[in-house]
Write a protein that holds these residues in place. Structure first.
Motif, short mmCIF file in Angstrom:
data_model
loop_
_atom_site.label_atom_id
_atom_site.label_comp_id
_atom_site.label_asym_id
_atom_site.label_seq_id
_atom_site.Cartn_x
_atom_site.Cartn_y
_atom_site.Cartn_z
N VAL A 41 -27.93 72.42 36.07
CA VAL A 41 -27.90 70.96 35.98
C VAL A 41 -28.82 70.44 37.07
CG1 VAL A 41 -26.46 68.90 36.21
CG2 VAL A 41 -25.54 70.95 35.10
N MET A 42 -29.75 69.59 36.70
CA MET A 42 -30.73 69.08 37.67
C MET A 42 -30.60 67.58 37.82
SD MET A 42 -33.87 71.45 36.33
CE MET A 42 -33.21 71.53 34.65
N THR A 43 -30.62 67.12 39.07
CA THR A 43 -30.66 65.68 39.34
C THR A 43 -32.06 65.18 39.05
OG1 THR A 43 -31.29 66.00 41.65
CG2 THR A 43 -28.92 65.92 41.16
N VAL A 44 -32.26 63.89 39.16
CA VAL A 44 -33.59 63.31 38.93
C VAL A 44 -34.61 63.97 39.85
CG1 VAL A 44 -34.95 61.19 39.12
CG2 VAL A 44 -32.69 61.12 38.08
N ASN A 45 -34.27 64.14 41.11
CA ASN A 45 -35.20 64.77 42.06
C ASN A 45 -35.41 66.25 41.78
OD1 ASN A 45 -35.63 62.38 43.44
ND2 ASN A 45 -33.97 62.77 44.88
N GLY A 46 -34.50 66.89 41.09
CA GLY A 46 -34.62 68.31 40.82
C GLY A 46 -35.21 68.65 39.46
N ASP A 50 -15.90 77.74 37.05
CA ASP A 50 -15.15 78.51 38.04
C ASP A 50 -15.80 78.40 39.41
OD1 ASP A 50 -13.33 79.48 36.14
OD2 ASP A 50 -14.66 81.14 35.63
N LEU A 51 -17.13 78.30 39.42
CA LEU A 51 -17.90 78.20 40.65
C LEU A 51 -19.10 77.30 40.41
CD1 LEU A 51 -18.59 79.18 43.59
CD2 LEU A 51 -19.95 80.97 42.50
N VAL A 52 -19.34 76.38 41.33
CA VAL A 52 -20.53 75.53 41.29
C VAL A 52 -21.39 75.90 42.49
CG1 VAL A 52 -21.42 73.17 41.51
CG2 VAL A 52 -19.39 73.62 40.10
N LEU A 53 -22.59 76.37 42.24
CA LEU A 53 -23.56 76.67 43.28
C LEU A 53 -24.53 75.50 43.33
CD1 LEU A 53 -24.87 78.54 45.37
CD2 LEU A 53 -26.04 79.69 43.48
N ALA A 54 -24.43 74.69 44.36
CA ALA A 54 -25.23 73.47 44.48
C ALA A 54 -26.33 73.69 45.50
CB ALA A 54 -24.34 72.31 44.90
N THR A 95 -28.58 69.46 46.85
CA THR A 95 -28.00 68.20 46.39
C THR A 95 -26.93 67.74 47.36
OG1 THR A 95 -26.93 67.02 44.58
CG2 THR A 95 -26.25 69.30 44.92
N GLU A 96 -26.80 66.43 47.46
CA GLU A 96 -25.78 65.84 48.32
C GLU A 96 -24.55 65.42 47.52
OE1 GLU A 96 -27.77 62.60 50.18
OE2 GLU A 96 -28.95 63.90 51.48
N PHE A 97 -24.57 65.63 46.21
CA PHE A 97 -23.52 65.13 45.32
C PHE A 97 -23.37 63.61 45.50
CE2 PHE A 97 -22.04 69.59 45.70
CZ PHE A 97 -22.20 69.93 44.39
N GLY A 98 -24.50 62.93 45.61
CA GLY A 98 -24.49 61.49 45.82
C GLY A 98 -24.04 60.74 44.59
N PRO A 99 -23.47 59.56 44.77
CA PRO A 99 -22.97 58.79 43.64
C PRO A 99 -24.06 58.34 42.67
CG PRO A 99 -22.83 57.51 45.67
CD PRO A 99 -23.23 58.91 46.06
N LYS A 156 -14.29 76.74 42.67
CA LYS A 156 -14.86 76.73 44.02
C LYS A 156 -16.28 76.16 43.96
CE LYS A 156 -11.97 80.15 45.82
NZ LYS A 156 -10.96 79.58 46.62
N SER A 157 -16.78 75.74 45.13
CA SER A 157 -18.15 75.26 45.19
C SER A 157 -18.81 75.79 46.46
CB SER A 157 -18.22 73.73 45.17
OG SER A 157 -17.58 73.18 46.30
N ILE A 158 -20.09 76.07 46.34
CA ILE A 158 -20.92 76.49 47.46
C ILE A 158 -22.11 75.54 47.48
CG2 ILE A 158 -22.39 78.30 48.43
CD1 ILE A 158 -20.65 80.32 46.84
N ARG A 159 -22.36 74.91 48.61
CA ARG A 159 -23.48 73.97 48.73
C ARG A 159 -24.49 74.52 49.73
NH1 ARG A 159 -24.06 69.06 52.01
NH2 ARG A 159 -25.89 68.01 51.19
N ILE A 160 -25.74 74.61 49.31
CA ILE A 160 -26.82 75.10 50.16
C ILE A 160 -27.84 73.98 50.30
CG2 ILE A 160 -28.66 76.80 50.41
CD1 ILE A 160 -27.00 78.60 48.49
#
Length: 92
Positions: free
Chosen positions: A23-28, A57-61, A64-68, A84-88
């Motif tokens: 899943v890609m944000t606008v910037n991604g 089961d797992l979100v590898l982000a 991204t800042e998970f901004g609104p 679970k989630s992992i944010r890099i």
């Protein structure tokens, strides 16, 4: 068709190695080409994409800042993960 960079190959490799939808944000946008079987073609704030993310089961982000503005989540704000989630991200 333009040449692939090492960065492009890494993006493909990680997604394909994990066999995970991307899943890609606008910037991604463009990290995976349009039509790639793992590229989710709609916005992160669309209902089907939200359901996909929330049921994971797992979100590898990555990056991204998970901004609104990227993840409206039905106007409720904030990400809701059942798993679970992992944010890099880079440290500024």
């Amino acid at each position: 068709m333009s040449a692939l960079t090492v960065h492009d190959i890494y993006d493909f490799w990680l997604a394909e190695r994990l066999d995970a939808p991307v899943v890609m944000t606008v910037n991604g946008r463009g990290q995976l080409p349009v039509g790639h079987p793992l590229a989710v073609p709609c916005s992160p704030s669309m209902g089907p994409t939200i359901s996909l993310i929330e049921s994971a089961d797992l979100v590898l982000a990555i990056g991204t800042e998970f901004g609104p503005t990227d993840y409206n989540w039905g106007g409720e704000g904030g990400a809701r993960f059942r798993g679970k989630s992992i944010r890099i991200d880079i440290d500024q």
